[in-house]
Write an enzyme that holds these catalytic residues in place. Structure first.
Site, PDB file in Angstrom:
ATOM      1  N   ASP A   1      -1.580  17.312 -22.334  1.00  0.00           N
ATOM      2  CA  ASP A   1      -1.077  15.953 -22.554  1.00  0.00           C
ATOM      3  C   ASP A   1       0.154  15.927 -23.471  1.00  0.00           C
ATOM      4  O   ASP A   1       1.042  15.103 -23.285  1.00  0.00           O
ATOM      5  CB  ASP A   1      -2.207  15.101 -23.178  1.00  0.00           C
ATOM      6  CG  ASP A   1      -1.842  13.625 -23.271  1.00  0.00           C
ATOM      7  OD1 ASP A   1      -1.365  13.077 -22.260  1.00  0.00           O
ATOM      8  OD2 ASP A   1      -2.021  13.025 -24.345  1.00  0.00           O
TER       9      ASP A   1
ATOM     10  N   LYS B   1      13.816   9.336 -27.258  1.00  0.00           N
ATOM     11  CA  LYS B   1      13.761   8.858 -28.648  1.00  0.00           C
ATOM     12  C   LYS B   1      15.091   9.155 -29.335  1.00  0.00           C
ATOM     13  O   LYS B   1      15.627  10.251 -29.196  1.00  0.00           O
ATOM     14  CB  LYS B   1      12.600   9.533 -29.397  1.00  0.00           C
ATOM     15  CG  LYS B   1      11.227   9.077 -28.891  1.00  0.00           C
ATOM     16  CD  LYS B   1      10.112   9.707 -29.699  1.00  0.00           C
ATOM     17  CE  LYS B   1       8.749   9.461 -29.080  1.00  0.00           C
ATOM     18  NZ  LYS B   1       8.083   8.231 -29.468  1.00  0.00           N
TER      19      LYS B   1
ATOM     20  N   LYS C   1       0.469   8.325 -38.167  1.00  0.00           N
ATOM     21  CA  LYS C   1       1.338   8.658 -37.041  1.00  0.00           C
ATOM     22  C   LYS C   1       2.584   9.292 -37.628  1.00  0.00           C
ATOM     23  O   LYS C   1       3.261   8.685 -38.472  1.00  0.00           O
ATOM     24  CB  LYS C   1       1.703   7.391 -36.255  1.00  0.00           C
ATOM     25  CG  LYS C   1       2.555   7.684 -35.030  1.00  0.00           C
ATOM     26  CD  LYS C   1       2.642   6.470 -34.110  1.00  0.00           C
ATOM     27  CE  LYS C   1       3.555   6.709 -32.914  1.00  0.00           C
ATOM     28  NZ  LYS C   1       2.981   7.577 -31.894  1.00  0.00           N
TER      29      LYS C   1
ATOM     30  N   HIS D   1       9.143  11.081 -22.206  1.00  0.00           N
ATOM     31  CA  HIS D   1       9.720   9.971 -22.973  1.00  0.00           C
ATOM     32  C   HIS D   1      10.207  10.412 -24.363  1.00  0.00           C
ATOM     33  O   HIS D   1      11.019   9.745 -24.974  1.00  0.00           O
ATOM     34  CB  HIS D   1       8.775   8.760 -23.036  1.00  0.00           C
ATOM     35  CG  HIS D   1       7.643   8.891 -24.012  1.00  0.00           C
ATOM     36  ND1 HIS D   1       6.486   9.552 -23.725  1.00  0.00           N
ATOM     37  CD2 HIS D   1       7.506   8.436 -25.276  1.00  0.00           C
ATOM     38  CE1 HIS D   1       5.685   9.495 -24.769  1.00  0.00           C
ATOM     39  NE2 HIS D   1       6.274   8.828 -25.731  1.00  0.00           N
TER      40      HIS D   1
ATOM     41  N   HIS E   1       5.959  17.235 -24.424  1.00  0.00           N
ATOM     42  CA  HIS E   1       6.699  16.758 -25.600  1.00  0.00           C
ATOM     43  C   HIS E   1       6.995  17.863 -26.624  1.00  0.00           C
ATOM     44  O   HIS E   1       8.125  18.018 -27.075  1.00  0.00           O
ATOM     45  CB  HIS E   1       5.938  15.634 -26.303  1.00  0.00           C
ATOM     46  CG  HIS E   1       5.515  14.517 -25.383  1.00  0.00           C
ATOM     47  ND1 HIS E   1       6.306  14.059 -24.358  1.00  0.00           N
ATOM     48  CD2 HIS E   1       4.386  13.769 -25.321  1.00  0.00           C
ATOM     49  CE1 HIS E   1       5.686  13.063 -23.726  1.00  0.00           C
ATOM     50  NE2 HIS E   1       4.510  12.883 -24.286  1.00  0.00           N
TER      51      HIS E   1
ATOM     52  N   GLU F   1      -0.918  11.746 -34.226  1.00  0.00           N
ATOM     53  CA  GLU F   1      -1.161  10.347 -33.839  1.00  0.00           C
ATOM     54  C   GLU F   1      -2.384   9.830 -34.576  1.00  0.00           C
ATOM     55  O   GLU F   1      -3.348  10.578 -34.772  1.00  0.00           O
ATOM     56  CB  GLU F   1      -1.434  10.256 -32.348  1.00  0.00           C
ATOM     57  CG  GLU F   1      -0.243  10.575 -31.492  1.00  0.00           C
ATOM     58  CD  GLU F   1      -0.600  10.399 -30.023  1.00  0.00           C
ATOM     59  OE1 GLU F   1      -0.508   9.276 -29.541  1.00  0.00           O
ATOM     60  OE2 GLU F   1      -0.999  11.389 -29.392  1.00  0.00           O
TER      61      GLU F   1
ATOM     62  N   ASP G   1       0.877  -1.171   0.000  1.00  0.00           N
ATOM     63  CA  ASP G   1       0.000   0.000   0.000  1.00  0.00           C
ATOM     64  C   ASP G   1       0.920   1.227   0.000  1.00  0.00           C
ATOM     65  O   ASP G   1       1.606   1.490   0.988  1.00  0.00           O
ATOM     66  CB  ASP G   1      -0.876  -0.036   1.253  1.00  0.00           C
ATOM     67  CG  ASP G   1      -1.745   1.205   1.371  1.00  0.00           C
ATOM     68  OD1 ASP G   1      -1.545   2.158   0.584  1.00  0.00           O
ATOM     69  OD2 ASP G   1      -2.602   1.233   2.269  1.00  0.00           O
ATOM     70  N   PHE G   2       0.935   1.963  -1.089  1.00  0.00           N
ATOM     71  CA  PHE G   2       1.921   3.044  -1.248  1.00  0.00           C
ATOM     72  C   PHE G   2       1.752   4.166  -0.223  1.00  0.00           C
ATOM     73  O   PHE G   2       2.650   4.960  -0.006  1.00  0.00           O
ATOM     74  CB  PHE G   2       1.850   3.644  -2.658  1.00  0.00           C
ATOM     75  CG  PHE G   2       2.137   2.642  -3.754  1.00  0.00           C
ATOM     76  CD1 PHE G   2       2.851   1.480  -3.502  1.00  0.00           C
ATOM     77  CD2 PHE G   2       1.690   2.868  -5.056  1.00  0.00           C
ATOM     78  CE1 PHE G   2       3.112   0.558  -4.500  1.00  0.00           C
ATOM     79  CE2 PHE G   2       1.946   1.960  -6.070  1.00  0.00           C
ATOM     80  CZ  PHE G   2       2.652   0.798  -5.786  1.00  0.00           C
TER      81      PHE G   2
HETATM   82  C1  BG6 Z   1       1.971  10.324 -24.043  1.00  0.00           C
HETATM   83  C2  BG6 Z   1       0.564  10.876 -24.087  1.00  0.00           C
HETATM   84  O1  BG6 Z   1       2.786  11.117 -23.228  1.00  0.00           O
HETATM   85  O2  BG6 Z   1       2.511  10.299 -25.362  1.00  0.00           O
HETATM   86  C3  BG6 Z   1      -0.308  10.052 -25.006  1.00  0.00           C
HETATM   87  O3  BG6 Z   1       0.014  10.879 -22.774  1.00  0.00           O
HETATM   88  C4  BG6 Z   1       0.343   9.935 -26.367  1.00  0.00           C
HETATM   89  O4  BG6 Z   1      -1.590  10.628 -25.129  1.00  0.00           O
HETATM   90  C5  BG6 Z   1       1.783   9.472 -26.259  1.00  0.00           C
HETATM   91  O5  BG6 Z   1      -0.425   8.998 -27.111  1.00  0.00           O
HETATM   92  C6  BG6 Z   1       2.485   9.539 -27.607  1.00  0.00           C
HETATM   93  O6  BG6 Z   1       3.748   8.946 -27.507  1.00  0.00           O
HETATM   94  P1  BG6 Z   1       4.468   8.318 -28.787  1.00  0.00           P
HETATM   95  O7  BG6 Z   1       5.798   7.875 -28.279  1.00  0.00           O
HETATM   96  O8  BG6 Z   1       3.605   7.174 -29.228  1.00  0.00           O
HETATM   97  O9  BG6 Z   1       4.548   9.389 -29.813  1.00  0.00           O
END
Ligand code: BG6
Length: 489
Positions: free
Chosen positions: A232, A179, A342, A175, A237, A213, A92-93
């Site tokens: 988001d 890349k 994409k 993230h 990003h 996307e 349980d965090f």
């Molecule tokens: C995430 C978002 O950070 O990045 C998502 O919350 C999005 O909504 C995703 O789909 C896209 O990542 P990638 O690496 O598929 O371009």
């Protein structure tokens, strides 16, 4: 060969039964293991609140590897080695006592990585509990986005973490920074004097950043609707991409040198005033349409939706950076769900030659473009002007690419997923691909004023059919400046 700098560590994965862990983190760790980049003594503690038997958890992870790792990359030896590293611990965090088993499990460990693949609301509790058990000194904490939904809430989260951990132990994930092609932006810009000498308002007219996307909301309506595409995708990003394109050369590759330069860009972003909002920003929301030739529902008809939602699934905007290098050079940003394909790419548009000697009807052709393709088909292409081949062509010009496709050129079997790079960097203690607190805050500051402006004006997103490039007004946004989106488009 084991990467020489990867020392053994224990990685505690909080949220180990969640979507991110199963879809991204375990496959990434598996790939690192397969590439022999994880030390043989490194262990993974999988933490989640459910009580799951060890065998059942192992088979759950094996199944998710089968699902998310390409068949040709799966080998029984690595799977067995990887599963042997795992220990599942129900926890349980929010409960300090629940953390007691970690003390024993980490007793002899020098480096502990605590990866929070959980909602940000529990980051503070996890940090407090790690500290209460005396584990803070050996721990690096990894925070997943979103860090808050505005500047104020991000401060609350960052402050809660900072009560127990110094900034040098905090790794905030975006993230996109993991890349390969995004990291290549640094190499492209600062290892090629050809580009860097041209990288300013004297030579560049404008910059486009598109992150499109094909997918829709993918069952995440509840989360996504609270956020919308600006929070988001843009706050993190797209602004990170913008920073890497626009920043000044850092004096070295250390985390702080790079992040200092990125923060300067964020601080120099001109606020978009309320008078400018309708000209410089376009919000969209997809309606029913098609994807890959199949009908798909609109945003308001997705599972668990609320038919009243005013959240955007698409955004286009025109940003300006107020500094010497970029004065007068618009940055057009565009990102959306349910686009035709994409595609993430950055297009740098260079100025026309100062004096024109070719046929006037060809004038519109003449400008170099540098296209940095982040995904898919990662690579770089420079559009240059040449003379058309053939005796009958005279001095007829043609625009053609000087092309570098990474997988063809480097004959690499696969381009690693961003999470592989990021996990490896955390294990090595390198922070340069992670986001510092002041980056998060300055990005929120800029986005918050847009959100507040839309709210005051009662702005509603404009509809666009799924499978198209967004509302027509996003085309108008760039056409108004006498330009168009590169490609499709
Ligand atoms: C995430 C978002 O950070 O990045 C998502 O919350 C999005 O909504 C995703 O789909 C896209 O990542 P990638 O690496 O598929 O371009």
């Amino acid at each position: 060969m084991l990467g020489t700098t990867v020392n053994p560590c224990t990685l505690s994965l909080f949220g180990a039964t969640g979507d991110l862990a199963l879809r991204k983190l375990f496959p990434a760790l598996y790939h690192l293991d397969r590439a022999k980049l994880i030390h043989p003594d490194t262990r993974v503690l999988a933490l989640s609140k459910e009580h799951i038997e060890a065998d059942r958890y192992a088979s759950m992870i094996e199944q998710s590897l089968q699902r998310y790792v390409a068949e040709r990359e799966m080998d029984a030896e690595t799977v067995a080695r990887f599963l042997a590293r795992l220990t599942y611990v129900p926890m349980d965090f929010r409960d300090t006592d629940s953390f007691a088993p970690l003390v024993t499990l980490l007793a002899r460990e020098e480096t502990h990585i605590a990866y929070f693949a959980t909602p940000a609301a529990v980051f503070g509790d996890i940090c407090a509990n790690l500290a209460a058990q005396g584990l803070a000194d050996k721990t690096r904490v990894v925070l997943e986005k979103p860090i808050g939904h505005d500047l104020e809430s991000s401060r609350v989260i960052n402050d809660a973490v900072a009560q127990h951990f110094p900034e040098s132990s905090i790794y905030r994930i975006d993230h996109y920074l993991g890349k390969e092609t995004v990291q290549n932006l640094i190499a492209l810009r600062f290892a090629n004097s050809l580009f860097e000498s041209q990288w300013n308002q004297y030579h560049i007219t404008h910059v486009e950043i598109t992150v499109a996307e094909k997918v829709g909301i993918e069952g995440r309506w509840g989360y996504f609707d609270q956020a919308g595409q600006l929070r988001d995708m843009v706050q993190n990003h797209l602004l990170q991409l913008l920073c890497l394109v626009a920043m000044d050369p850092p004096s070295d590759l250390s985390a702080d040198s790079i992040r200092d330069e990125k923060v300067k860009v964020l601080k120099a972003l001109a606020p978009i005033t309320e008078e400018q909002l309708s000209r410089y920003t376009v919000r969209g929301q997809y309606t029913a349409g098609s994807s890959d030739g199949k009908p798909v529902p609109g945003y308001l008809d997705e599972e668990n939706s609320n038919t009243q939602s005013g959240s955007e699934t698409f955004i286009a905007l025109r940003a300006e950076i107020r500094n010497w290098r970029w004065s007068g050079v618009p940055f057009y940003l565009r990102t959306g769900k349910r686009m035709p394909q994409k595609l993430s790419q950055i297009v740098i548009h260079f100025k026309e030659p100062p004096f024109y000697i070719f046929a006037p009807e060809q004038r519109s052709l003449i400008s170099n473009k540098l296209i940095i393709r982040l995904q898919p088909d990662e690579g770089i292409s420079l559009q240059v002007m040449t003379k058309d081949q053939g005796l009958d062509k005279g001095m007829h010009l043609r625009s053609g690419p000087l092309q570098l496709n990474f997988s063809d050129t480097y004959k690499s079997a696969r381009i690693p997923d961003a999470y592989e790079r990021l996990l490896l960097e955390v294990m090595q203690g390198n922070q340069y691909l992670f986001v510092r607190k002041d980056e998060v805050e300055n990005a929120w500051l800029w986005c918050d004023q847009l959100i507040a402006g839309w709210k005051r004006q009662g702005d509603l997103p404009k509809p666009y059919a799924a499978g198209t490039w967004g509302p027509v007004s996003s085309v108008a946004l760039i056409i108004r400046d006498g330009r168009s989106w590169y490609g499709d488009m």
